[in-house]
Design an enzyme around this catalytic site. Sequence first.
Site, PDB file in Angstrom:
ATOM      1  N   ASP A  36      -4.907 -14.038 -11.720  1.00 40.27           N
ATOM      2  CA  ASP A  36      -4.863 -12.598 -11.941  1.00 40.27           C
ATOM      3  C   ASP A  36      -6.300 -12.090 -12.038  1.00 40.27           C
ATOM      4  O   ASP A  36      -7.093 -12.598 -12.827  1.00 40.27           O
ATOM      5  CB  ASP A  36      -4.105 -12.317 -13.247  1.00 40.27           C
ATOM      6  CG  ASP A  36      -3.849 -10.832 -13.492  1.00 40.27           C
ATOM      7  OD1 ASP A  36      -4.674 -10.000 -13.079  1.00 40.27           O
ATOM      8  OD2 ASP A  36      -2.819 -10.516 -14.119  1.00 40.27           O
ATOM      9  N   CYS A  91      -8.131  -9.065  -5.026  1.00 39.24           N
ATOM     10  CA  CYS A  91      -6.688  -8.859  -4.844  1.00 39.24           C
ATOM     11  C   CYS A  91      -6.385  -9.125  -3.367  1.00 39.24           C
ATOM     12  O   CYS A  91      -6.209  -8.194  -2.585  1.00 39.24           O
ATOM     13  CB  CYS A  91      -6.284  -7.440  -5.235  1.00 39.24           C
ATOM     14  SG  CYS A  91      -6.934  -6.885  -6.831  1.00 39.24           S
ATOM     15  N   ASP A 126      -9.448  -4.507  -3.522  1.00 36.45           N
ATOM     16  CA  ASP A 126      -8.446  -3.772  -2.741  1.00 36.45           C
ATOM     17  C   ASP A 126      -7.204  -3.727  -3.622  1.00 36.45           C
ATOM     18  O   ASP A 126      -6.314  -4.566  -3.524  1.00 36.45           O
ATOM     19  CB  ASP A 126      -8.182  -4.487  -1.416  1.00 36.45           C
ATOM     20  CG  ASP A 126      -7.285  -3.684  -0.495  1.00 36.45           C
ATOM     21  OD1 ASP A 126      -7.472  -2.455  -0.403  1.00 36.45           O
ATOM     22  OD2 ASP A 126      -6.371  -4.283   0.114  1.00 36.45           O
ATOM     23  N   GLY A 128      -4.373 -11.748   2.875  1.00 35.88           N
ATOM     24  CA  GLY A 128      -5.631 -12.328   3.340  1.00 35.88           C
ATOM     25  C   GLY A 128      -6.280 -11.657   4.529  1.00 35.88           C
ATOM     26  O   GLY A 128      -7.257 -12.182   5.069  1.00 35.88           O
ATOM     27  N   GLY A 129      -5.771 -10.509   4.953  1.00 37.71           N
ATOM     28  CA  GLY A 129      -6.359  -9.825   6.103  1.00 37.71           C
ATOM     29  C   GLY A 129      -7.817  -9.473   5.903  1.00 37.71           C
ATOM     30  O   GLY A 129      -8.654  -9.667   6.799  1.00 37.71           O
ATOM     31  N   LYS A 130      -8.145  -8.950   4.729  1.00 43.96           N
ATOM     32  CA  LYS A 130      -9.540  -8.588   4.445  1.00 43.96           C
ATOM     33  C   LYS A 130     -10.362  -9.821   4.096  1.00 43.96           C
ATOM     34  O   LYS A 130     -11.570  -9.858   4.363  1.00 43.96           O
ATOM     35  CB  LYS A 130      -9.590  -7.546   3.329  1.00 43.96           C
ATOM     36  CG  LYS A 130      -8.925  -6.220   3.723  1.00 43.96           C
ATOM     37  CD  LYS A 130      -8.956  -5.224   2.594  1.00 43.96           C
ATOM     38  CE  LYS A 130      -8.156  -3.976   2.956  1.00 43.96           C
ATOM     39  NZ  LYS A 130      -6.705  -4.247   3.099  1.00 43.96           N
ATOM     40  N   ALA A 162      -4.174 -11.254  -1.216  1.00 43.03           N
ATOM     41  CA  ALA A 162      -3.032 -11.559  -0.339  1.00 43.03           C
ATOM     42  C   ALA A 162      -2.608 -10.338   0.473  1.00 43.03           C
ATOM     43  O   ALA A 162      -2.689  -9.207  -0.023  1.00 43.03           O
ATOM     44  CB  ALA A 162      -1.863 -12.088  -1.169  1.00 43.03           C
ATOM     45  N   CYS A 182      -4.600   1.606  -0.436  1.00 45.10           N
ATOM     46  CA  CYS A 182      -3.867   2.117   0.726  1.00 45.10           C
ATOM     47  C   CYS A 182      -2.956   3.272   0.303  1.00 45.10           C
ATOM     48  O   CYS A 182      -1.857   3.436   0.822  1.00 45.10           O
ATOM     49  CB  CYS A 182      -3.063   1.020   1.415  1.00 45.10           C
ATOM     50  SG  CYS A 182      -1.904   0.154   0.348  1.00 45.10           S
TER      51      CYS A 182
END
Length: 451
Positions: free
Chosen positions: A317, A263, A336, A267-269, A265, A389
Amino acid sequence: MTNSANNPKSARLLALESLEKVLTSGAYSNLQLNQVIEQNNLADNDRRLLTNLVYGVIQHRLTLEFWLESFIKGKKIDDWVKILLMMALYQYHYLDKVPEWAITDESIKLAKIKGHEGIRKFVTAILHRMLREDLRSFNKIDSEITRISIEYSVPEWLIEELSHQYGDHQMMRIVESLNHPANQSLRINTKLADKEEITRQLFEDDLEFRDSRVAANALVLERGVIANTHAFKNGEITIQDESAMLAVENMHLEKSFKVLDACAAPGGKTVQIAAMLDAAAGGKVTALDIHQNKIKLIKNNAKRLGVEDVVEAIDLDARKVDNQFDDESFDAILVDAPCSGFGLIRRKPEIRYEKELSDSYNLQKVQLEILEAVAPKIKKNGIITYSTCTILKQENDDVINMFLANHSEFILERTHTSLDLKAKRESKTLTILPSDFDSDGFFVSSLRRTM
């Protein structure tokens, strides 16, 4: 640029218009602010005032409405007039360095710009009453839950849920922390730079910062704009919350790993994972998201940070991975998961008013579906890192327990972070509350496949 309301681009007018879009049209505060700042050439002090007003009014919305009601006494007024008066109340009560005469003068000017003479007179009269009369006392509210809700501007259902899950003392620590300003932190892209080089560059760019207490390759900004630095433009650093870095820290990746970011977007992780991989050794991270436009964000992020050679982004998905990948295709998987986001309230303050407890339970079903779908894709002895989060247990520990009840081939291992956070905790999972380190709230867990 000045703050004068006679200027159509003044910080207060932009704040009023932004709050209208967030509070009445459902815009996201962070996206709305970013758009306004990008479209207007604001001086630093105006940008700070704009941000303060927008976030401050949203954060304290229930409190401000409670105070305002005693002045307007049920009178029906236009949404923008109500927001203007809430902005004035916020400034009178929370911004000690702004003179009351300036707040009054600028508010009247905005009423004149946005409305007719009758509205200007009404606003003027209310403002003068605000300065003459005491604000309503929270102590006169009979219900303790309602009092806490109004004083800290947190919905009653959320207070009750936090109290049930964490106890009254911890609940109070959490709600008191939710209206603190959100820190801005950066992650050092170890693919391109090291901490010593970055700290030297940031000193030269006249930024003030400190080491993170949460994540190993993070710095917390205390003054300045990260996006204006050479290090950011060159991809040597990126903006990412400290707590959000912990999930990837826990993955303990090797350079040759094949990794699934289920999951992904924006894309930080994904790029944090990519910085630990080596294309020559066969390392690759496959990033999934259901929206094609977000796939572009992931690719652009990877290119800016110089890790595009190990990133593959696919619009898919995560619940449909069986159509795309063979079983046991990945050495490590990050889920995530989409969640209620209650760990991000300081960064997205409107979340607290928009969601209900039922939303959390509905998301729980999606989270379990994603874990069920990706479970066969992890190699034996590999780890699925599940993170959110949010700080609500029904999306965190409850999801893990339900998954384990149906999957005897997985065991729960203790979550480890570089700085060994909350080392004395009893739980194998790790929950970071907003009140723990003054960061975002986050949850991280580790599911190892044993057979």
